[in-house]
Enzyme design. Sequence first.
Site, PDB file in Angstrom:
ATOM      1  N   ARG A 125      20.302  34.272  31.519  1.00 49.25           N
ATOM      2  CA  ARG A 125      21.158  35.331  30.966  1.00 49.25           C
ATOM      3  C   ARG A 125      22.424  34.681  30.422  1.00 49.25           C
ATOM      4  NH1 ARG A 125      20.463  38.526  36.579  1.00 49.25           N
ATOM      5  NH2 ARG A 125      18.401  39.373  36.169  1.00 49.25           N
ATOM      6  N   ARG A 164      25.006  46.253  33.523  1.00 50.04           N
ATOM      7  CA  ARG A 164      24.971  44.786  33.532  1.00 50.04           C
ATOM      8  C   ARG A 164      24.450  44.268  32.190  1.00 50.04           C
ATOM      9  NH1 ARG A 164      21.652  41.752  38.215  1.00 50.04           N
ATOM     10  NH2 ARG A 164      19.913  42.095  36.785  1.00 50.04           N
ATOM     11  N   ARG A 177      11.747  46.383  37.061  1.00 51.99           N
ATOM     12  CA  ARG A 177      12.675  46.166  38.165  1.00 51.99           C
ATOM     13  C   ARG A 177      12.896  47.457  38.965  1.00 51.99           C
ATOM     14  NH1 ARG A 177      15.963  41.126  37.666  1.00 51.99           N
ATOM     15  NH2 ARG A 177      14.633  39.884  36.313  1.00 51.99           N
TER      16      ARG A 177
HETATM   17  P1  ADP Z   1      21.778  41.593  42.004  1.00 53.95           P
HETATM   18  O1  ADP Z   1      22.284  40.187  42.186  1.00 53.95           O
HETATM   19  O2  ADP Z   1      21.404  42.227  43.305  1.00 53.95           O
HETATM   20  O3  ADP Z   1      20.704  41.704  40.975  1.00 53.95           O
HETATM   21  P2  ADP Z   1      24.390  42.078  40.778  1.00 53.95           P
HETATM   22  O4  ADP Z   1      25.302  41.422  41.767  1.00 53.95           O
HETATM   23  O5  ADP Z   1      24.126  41.357  39.494  1.00 53.95           O
HETATM   24  O6  ADP Z   1      22.998  42.487  41.475  1.00 53.95           O
HETATM   25  O7  ADP Z   1      24.985  43.527  40.492  1.00 53.95           O
HETATM   26  C1  ADP Z   1      24.434  44.369  39.464  1.00 53.95           C
HETATM   27  C2  ADP Z   1      25.578  45.009  38.677  1.00 53.95           C
HETATM   28  O8  ADP Z   1      26.237  45.958  39.517  1.00 53.95           O
HETATM   29  C3  ADP Z   1      26.623  44.000  38.235  1.00 53.95           C
HETATM   30  O9  ADP Z   1      27.038  44.345  36.917  1.00 53.95           O
HETATM   31  C4  ADP Z   1      27.760  44.179  39.247  1.00 53.95           C
HETATM   32  O10 ADP Z   1      29.018  43.897  38.668  1.00 53.95           O
HETATM   33  C5  ADP Z   1      27.623  45.660  39.622  1.00 53.95           C
HETATM   34  N1  ADP Z   1      27.988  45.982  41.012  1.00 53.95           N
HETATM   35  C6  ADP Z   1      27.718  45.278  42.131  1.00 53.95           C
HETATM   36  N2  ADP Z   1      28.186  45.914  43.232  1.00 53.95           N
HETATM   37  C7  ADP Z   1      28.772  47.053  42.795  1.00 53.95           C
HETATM   38  C8  ADP Z   1      29.444  48.146  43.455  1.00 53.95           C
HETATM   39  N3  ADP Z   1      29.592  48.193  44.776  1.00 53.95           N
HETATM   40  N4  ADP Z   1      29.904  49.148  42.688  1.00 53.95           N
HETATM   41  C9  ADP Z   1      29.749  49.121  41.344  1.00 53.95           C
HETATM   42  N5  ADP Z   1      29.136  48.131  40.648  1.00 53.95           N
HETATM   43  C10 ADP Z   1      28.640  47.099  41.374  1.00 53.95           C
HETATM   44  P1  5GP Z   2      16.877  37.905  38.906  1.00 54.16           P
HETATM   45  O1  5GP Z   2      15.909  37.694  37.785  1.00 54.16           O
HETATM   46  O2  5GP Z   2      17.528  39.269  38.861  1.00 54.16           O
HETATM   47  O3  5GP Z   2      17.868  36.782  39.049  1.00 54.16           O
HETATM   48  O4  5GP Z   2      16.036  37.887  40.271  1.00 54.16           O
HETATM   49  C1  5GP Z   2      14.929  38.741  40.413  1.00 54.16           C
HETATM   50  C2  5GP Z   2      14.459  38.727  41.842  1.00 54.16           C
HETATM   51  O5  5GP Z   2      14.001  37.415  42.193  1.00 54.16           O
HETATM   52  C3  5GP Z   2      15.532  39.074  42.871  1.00 54.16           C
HETATM   53  O6  5GP Z   2      14.964  40.006  43.780  1.00 54.16           O
HETATM   54  C4  5GP Z   2      15.821  37.783  43.572  1.00 54.16           C
HETATM   55  O7  5GP Z   2      16.204  37.968  44.915  1.00 54.16           O
HETATM   56  C5  5GP Z   2      14.470  37.097  43.487  1.00 54.16           C
HETATM   57  N1  5GP Z   2      14.527  35.656  43.652  1.00 54.16           N
HETATM   58  C6  5GP Z   2      15.444  34.782  43.165  1.00 54.16           C
HETATM   59  N2  5GP Z   2      15.160  33.533  43.546  1.00 54.16           N
HETATM   60  C7  5GP Z   2      14.043  33.612  44.319  1.00 54.16           C
HETATM   61  C8  5GP Z   2      13.265  32.642  45.025  1.00 54.16           C
HETATM   62  O8  5GP Z   2      13.523  31.449  45.053  1.00 54.16           O
HETATM   63  N3  5GP Z   2      12.158  33.102  45.677  1.00 54.16           N
HETATM   64  C9  5GP Z   2      11.811  34.426  45.685  1.00 54.16           C
HETATM   65  N4  5GP Z   2      10.739  34.765  46.376  1.00 54.16           N
HETATM   66  N5  5GP Z   2      12.526  35.353  45.028  1.00 54.16           N
HETATM   67  C10 5GP Z   2      13.630  34.950  44.353  1.00 54.16           C
END
Ligand code: ADP
Ligand code: 5GP
Length: 220
Positions: free
Chosen positions: A65, A158, A169
């Site tokens: 990304r 996001r 997702r």
């Molecule tokens: P994940 O790592 O679980 O995929 P992210 O940390 O990327 O999720 O969070 C997804 C989006 O939600 C991001 O744009 C982040 O800034 C936003 N976000 C995370 N926690 C909160 C919250 N408590 N309230 C509002 N927005 C949030």
């Molecule tokens: P994203 O593409 O949003 O970064 O991640 C998608 C999903 O893959 C998330 O649920 C994240 O926790 C999972 N993920 C990231 N790294 C790993 C890994 O090493 N192993 C597994 N099993 N899942 C992962």
Amino acid sequence: MLRRPLAGLAAAALGRAPSDGMSGPRPIVLSGPSGAGKSTLLKMLLREHSGLFGFSVSHTTRTPRPGEENGREYHFVTREAMQRDIAAGDFIEHAEFSGNLYGTSKAAVQAVQALNRICVLDVDLQGVRSIKKTDLRPICISVQPPSLDVLEQRLRQRDTETEESLAKRLAAARADMESSREPGLFDLVIINDRLDEAYRLLKEALSEEIKKAQETNLLS
Ligand code: ADP
Ligand code: 5GP
């Protein structure tokens, strides 16, 4: 005597029995639906305790990304390369998620261990189930959104997904939200509604490990 807090972790990553794995700080596994806020909470934790925690950088076949750097958020690799390395036994676990391969390499965990830091892993549900079968003895924390609607809003804001990957997702999220209630799977489920409160709960859950790590005097 100097205790090596992550000796058990290293041994497990190498496929050996841990020698003193019962006494050192345990690795932390964060899981939960995509968009729930895992990376956000992790970044806060790594910023506040940069000398204490280290992120296990996974491999993935998905495209980076904007803002993501190879070797920081992930090792971005081709499916062929990753499949070859999985076959060679280089991975602790791997899973297919939303059309891409993800996995934790032994080297990723060892890199954190080499710095004497508590290893934090961000993996999907399949990863949680796999890692629970190893000697790593992780603390497993599920980060959940307040609702599926809020999750969708966050993912849209996001602005990283196409309509197709968003739908995948959200489908995975439904299953994840169900499984987070499975008895014994997670040590803690944090509902990430207000970010500051979610972060407070995360730190509270990790306070024992933080204390242990600080007491070893090897971690700062
Ligand atoms: P994940 O790592 O679980 O995929 P992210 O940390 O990327 O999720 O969070 C997804 C989006 O939600 C991001 O744009 C982040 O800034 C936003 N976000 C995370 N926690 C909160 C919250 N408590 N309230 C509002 N927005 C949030
Ligand atoms: P994203 O593409 O949003 O970064 O991640 C998608 C999903 O893959 C998330 O649920 C994240 O926790 C999972 N993920 C990231 N790294 C790993 C890994 O090493 N192993 C597994 N099993 N899942 C992962």
